[in-house]
Motif scaffolding. Sequence first.
Motif, short mmCIF file in Angstrom:
data_model
loop_
_atom_site.label_atom_id
_atom_site.label_comp_id
_atom_site.label_asym_id
_atom_site.label_seq_id
_atom_site.Cartn_x
_atom_site.Cartn_y
_atom_site.Cartn_z
N VAL A 109 38.66 32.07 57.47
CA VAL A 109 37.27 31.45 57.40
C VAL A 109 36.65 32.80 58.36
O VAL A 109 35.36 33.17 58.04
N GLY A 110 37.10 33.04 59.42
CA GLY A 110 36.49 34.02 60.46
C GLY A 110 36.35 35.32 59.74
O GLY A 110 35.42 36.01 59.82
N PHE A 111 37.30 35.60 58.98
CA PHE A 111 37.35 37.21 58.06
C PHE A 111 35.95 36.97 57.36
O PHE A 111 35.20 37.93 57.24
N PHE A 112 35.76 36.01 56.26
CA PHE A 112 34.76 35.94 55.24
C PHE A 112 33.43 35.71 56.11
O PHE A 112 32.46 36.15 55.60
N TYR A 113 33.32 34.90 57.05
CA TYR A 113 32.09 34.67 57.91
C TYR A 113 31.66 35.89 58.55
O TYR A 113 30.40 36.26 58.64
N LEU A 114 32.56 36.85 59.11
CA LEU A 114 32.10 37.90 59.85
C LEU A 114 31.56 38.91 58.95
O LEU A 114 30.66 39.67 58.91
N PHE A 143 30.32 40.61 69.68
CA PHE A 143 30.63 39.83 68.42
C PHE A 143 31.87 39.69 67.77
O PHE A 143 32.67 38.83 67.64
N GLY A 144 32.91 40.99 68.26
CA GLY A 144 34.31 40.99 67.66
C GLY A 144 34.95 40.01 68.76
O GLY A 144 36.02 39.39 68.53
N GLU A 145 34.61 39.92 70.03
CA GLU A 145 35.52 39.51 71.19
C GLU A 145 35.10 37.85 70.76
O GLU A 145 36.08 37.05 71.16
N LEU A 146 33.86 37.70 70.31
CA LEU A 146 33.66 36.10 70.01
C LEU A 146 34.73 35.55 69.02
O LEU A 146 35.47 34.37 69.12
N ALA A 151 39.57 25.78 70.48
CA ALA A 151 38.82 26.08 69.49
C ALA A 151 39.02 25.95 68.09
O ALA A 151 39.98 26.77 67.73
N GLY A 152 38.31 25.26 67.43
CA GLY A 152 38.66 24.98 66.17
C GLY A 152 37.92 25.81 65.15
O GLY A 152 37.13 26.54 65.49
N VAL A 153 37.78 25.50 63.59
CA VAL A 153 36.96 26.39 62.95
C VAL A 153 35.49 26.02 63.30
O VAL A 153 34.57 26.77 63.00
N PHE A 154 35.27 24.64 63.75
CA PHE A 154 33.81 24.55 63.95
C PHE A 154 33.09 25.50 65.02
O PHE A 154 32.14 25.95 65.10
N TYR A 155 34.03 25.78 66.01
CA TYR A 155 33.43 26.41 67.14
C TYR A 155 33.31 27.97 66.67
O TYR A 155 32.55 28.63 67.20
N ILE A 156 34.45 28.40 65.76
CA ILE A 156 34.10 29.70 65.42
C ILE A 156 32.87 29.94 64.55
O ILE A 156 32.27 30.99 64.79
N PHE A 157 32.50 29.05 63.67
CA PHE A 157 31.32 28.91 63.16
C PHE A 157 30.16 28.92 64.17
O PHE A 157 29.26 29.77 63.71
N TYR A 158 30.23 28.10 64.94
CA TYR A 158 29.14 27.86 65.99
C TYR A 158 28.89 28.96 66.73
O TYR A 158 27.49 29.37 66.80
N SER A 159 29.85 29.62 67.43
CA SER A 159 29.59 30.87 68.05
C SER A 159 29.03 31.91 67.45
O SER A 159 28.14 32.81 67.92
N THR A 195 27.56 31.97 64.51
CA THR A 195 26.17 31.81 63.99
C THR A 195 25.01 31.89 65.14
O THR A 195 24.04 32.51 64.59
N ILE A 196 25.48 31.52 66.21
CA ILE A 196 24.52 31.68 67.19
C ILE A 196 24.15 33.07 67.51
O ILE A 196 22.99 33.72 67.70
N TRP A 197 25.40 33.92 67.76
CA TRP A 197 25.27 35.62 67.99
C TRP A 197 24.70 36.02 66.93
O TRP A 197 23.84 36.90 67.16
N GLY A 198 24.90 35.72 65.96
CA GLY A 198 24.35 36.38 64.48
C GLY A 198 23.01 36.04 64.42
O GLY A 198 22.05 37.01 64.19
N ALA A 199 22.43 34.89 64.72
CA ALA A 199 21.15 34.41 64.74
C ALA A 199 20.27 35.37 65.89
O ALA A 199 19.34 35.93 65.38
N LEU A 200 20.99 35.64 66.91
CA LEU A 200 20.09 36.39 68.08
C LEU A 200 20.34 37.77 67.60
O LEU A 200 19.17 38.23 67.90
N LEU A 201 20.93 38.39 66.89
CA LEU A 201 20.88 39.47 66.40
C LEU A 201 19.81 39.90 65.43
O LEU A 201 19.22 40.73 65.42
N LEU A 202 19.97 38.74 64.57
CA LEU A 202 18.84 38.91 63.36
C LEU A 202 17.32 38.76 64.12
O LEU A 202 16.41 39.63 63.82
N ALA A 203 17.27 37.88 65.17
CA ALA A 203 15.98 37.70 65.93
C ALA A 203 15.33 38.93 66.51
O ALA A 203 14.52 39.38 66.33
N VAL A 204 16.42 39.65 67.19
CA VAL A 204 16.13 41.15 67.67
C VAL A 204 15.71 42.15 66.65
O VAL A 204 14.80 42.75 66.96
#
Length: 224
Positions: A12-17, A43-46, A56-64, A66-75
Amino acid sequence: MKIINLTVELIVGFFYLFLIVKFVGKKLINQISPFTFIASIVFGELLGNALYDHKAGVFYIFYSMTIWGALLLAVEFLSQKFLKFRGVVEGNPSALIKNGVVDREALRKNRMNINQLQSLLRQSETFSIREVAFCYLEANGSISILKKSKYQKTTQEDFNMQSQAVAVPVTIIRDGEVLWDELHELGFKDTWLKSELSTHHITDYKDVFIAEWLEGDGLFVQPY
């Protein structure tokens, strides 16, 4: 069970990254600014910390991610829309050499010294400051060089010229201090150096910011 969970999280982390990097863009990979450099590390550390944290399960991987990616897109969005914001986030290039003269104030502001500048020039296949008309320190720490017209690249075949021996420039004064070992290795003495400096209307070594000797081209001097 732990192996199965870890396998699922890795996939999941591989494809989401992969997807997030595609959306954020190539700037994150190229790290063309200090911000994108730090952002890519975090990003890699997250992802890495989430994978090996048993709580931390799959949900936390998605959540963290997603938030970081959204912040990068906003910047990235704000950087495209607002010039001032872009300057704050990405930084601006600094002119270290202008019209062949090293800007000492620009070096000071960028916390650099003449040794570091010479090292960066050599890494860019420029072995003498005298060759440079303009030199810019980019936001990612690299330098861009515009050489003086007579030092710009041409091939000897263009002019049917015979090959000549190549000489390496030698720094003999740096920051007002004479590098005596280099001077003596060239076979010159103190009297010769004083005579050369006098032709540039300089009487004291401490008045010289940098002085270079190049066989066939003489002494290049920049005073303070």
